[in-house]
Design an enzyme around this catalytic site. Structure first.
Site, short mmCIF file in Angstrom:
data_model
loop_
_atom_site.label_atom_id
_atom_site.label_comp_id
_atom_site.label_asym_id
_atom_site.label_seq_id
_atom_site.Cartn_x
_atom_site.Cartn_y
_atom_site.Cartn_z
N ASP A 1 0.82 -1.21 0.00
CA ASP A 1 0.00 0.00 0.00
C ASP A 1 0.86 1.26 0.00
O ASP A 1 2.08 1.21 0.18
CB ASP A 1 -0.90 0.02 1.24
CG ASP A 1 -2.01 -1.01 1.17
OD1 ASP A 1 -2.39 -1.41 0.06
OD2 ASP A 1 -2.51 -1.41 2.25
N TYR B 1 7.12 -9.99 6.68
CA TYR B 1 6.99 -8.56 6.92
C TYR B 1 7.59 -8.19 8.28
O TYR B 1 7.58 -8.98 9.22
CB TYR B 1 5.52 -8.13 6.90
CG TYR B 1 4.91 -8.06 5.52
CD1 TYR B 1 4.94 -6.87 4.79
CD2 TYR B 1 4.28 -9.16 4.95
CE1 TYR B 1 4.37 -6.80 3.53
CE2 TYR B 1 3.71 -9.10 3.69
CZ TYR B 1 3.76 -7.91 2.98
OH TYR B 1 3.21 -7.85 1.73
#
Length: 251
Positions: free
Chosen positions: A52, A113
């Site tokens: 994003d 992540y």
């Protein structure tokens, strides 16, 4: 057409995300433009993770097909040169030739992540837009203990964005560790795939545990509610980094 696997690093701050969009500057579009300047081709990159706006990457993986059989080092250096000239905050770390059966997105076995929380009273300077600034003292051990309730296969409806387009909210979480190193609290999470905003939702909810507003039981209750309204706050994008993608080789 030869296929190339790219490992990409970028500062997500100035971009609307990975995916090319009609309005706004995207990482994908910037790299595709650099390729066009290099080889004259209009091409499309496919990536392991469509990060994003504001999300960073130290090891995004993408693939691309080129008409000419260029050397991998030539591709890396030429595309990087055009990215530098365009003042992009993107670096192609590595390029290697691969087979046409390799797909950066669908061949991935795991995605990793990192979420960084800078936990101190003083505002951030060097880490501004690179970590989430949380002033209230966090109990990283309590966060880690609670996080283990999320491991395994679950319906993660609570922790996905309402606009998430995934067909199913069920995912299998392989790792969710929270550690402290000085003022930095780091959350490392691994799974084959994730829902939209899932990692940031984990970070925001675990922050509630860290400051003492939630217990581990509260986090588990939120998970079991299967209701987006039960989620804690969604942590900001700039603390999130895509740090690795695993594949089964060879292709």
């Amino acid at each position: 057409m030869p296929r190339y696997k790219l490992t990409v690093e970028y500062d997500g701050t100035p971009y609307v995300g990975w995916q090319r969009q009609e309005n706004g500057h995207a990482v994908q579009g910037a790299i595709e433009q650099a390729f066009k300047k290099f080889c004259g081709e209009d091409l499309t990159l496919s990536a392991a993770g469509r990060t994003d706006a504001g999300v960073h990457a130290t090891a995004q993986v993408a693939h691309v097909d080129l008409a000419k059989d260029w050397g991998a080092g030539k591709v890396r250096d030429a595309v990087n040169a055009h990215l530098v000239m365009a003042d992009e905050r993107i670096s192609i770390l590595n390029v290697e030739k691969t087979t046409d059966t390799f797909d950066a997105r669908f061949s991935a076995r795991a995605r990793h992540y990192l979420y960084r929380i800078h936990n101190r009273r003083a505002p951030l300077a060097v880490d501004y837009q690179r970590a989430w600034w949380v002033q209230k003292q966090l109990d990283a051990d309590a966060m880690h203990e609670a996080a283990q309730r999320l491991l395994g296969e679950h319906d993660f409806t609570t922790f996905r964005a309402t606009q998430c387009q995934a067909k199913s909210p069920v995912k299998t979480l392989d790792r969710l560790d929270v550690t402290r190193n000085g003022d930095m609290v780091e959350m490392r999470v691994s799974a084959r795939s994730f829902l939209h905003n899932q990692v940031r939702s984990f970070a925001g909810s675990l922050m509630e545990v860290g400051v003492g507003r939630w217990t581990a039981d509260d986090l588990q209750a939120a998970l079991e509610a299967r209701d987006r309204k039960a989620c804690g706050q969604v942590a900001p994008p700039y603390g999130l980094y895509l740090v690795g993608v695993d594949y089964a080789f060879p292709f």
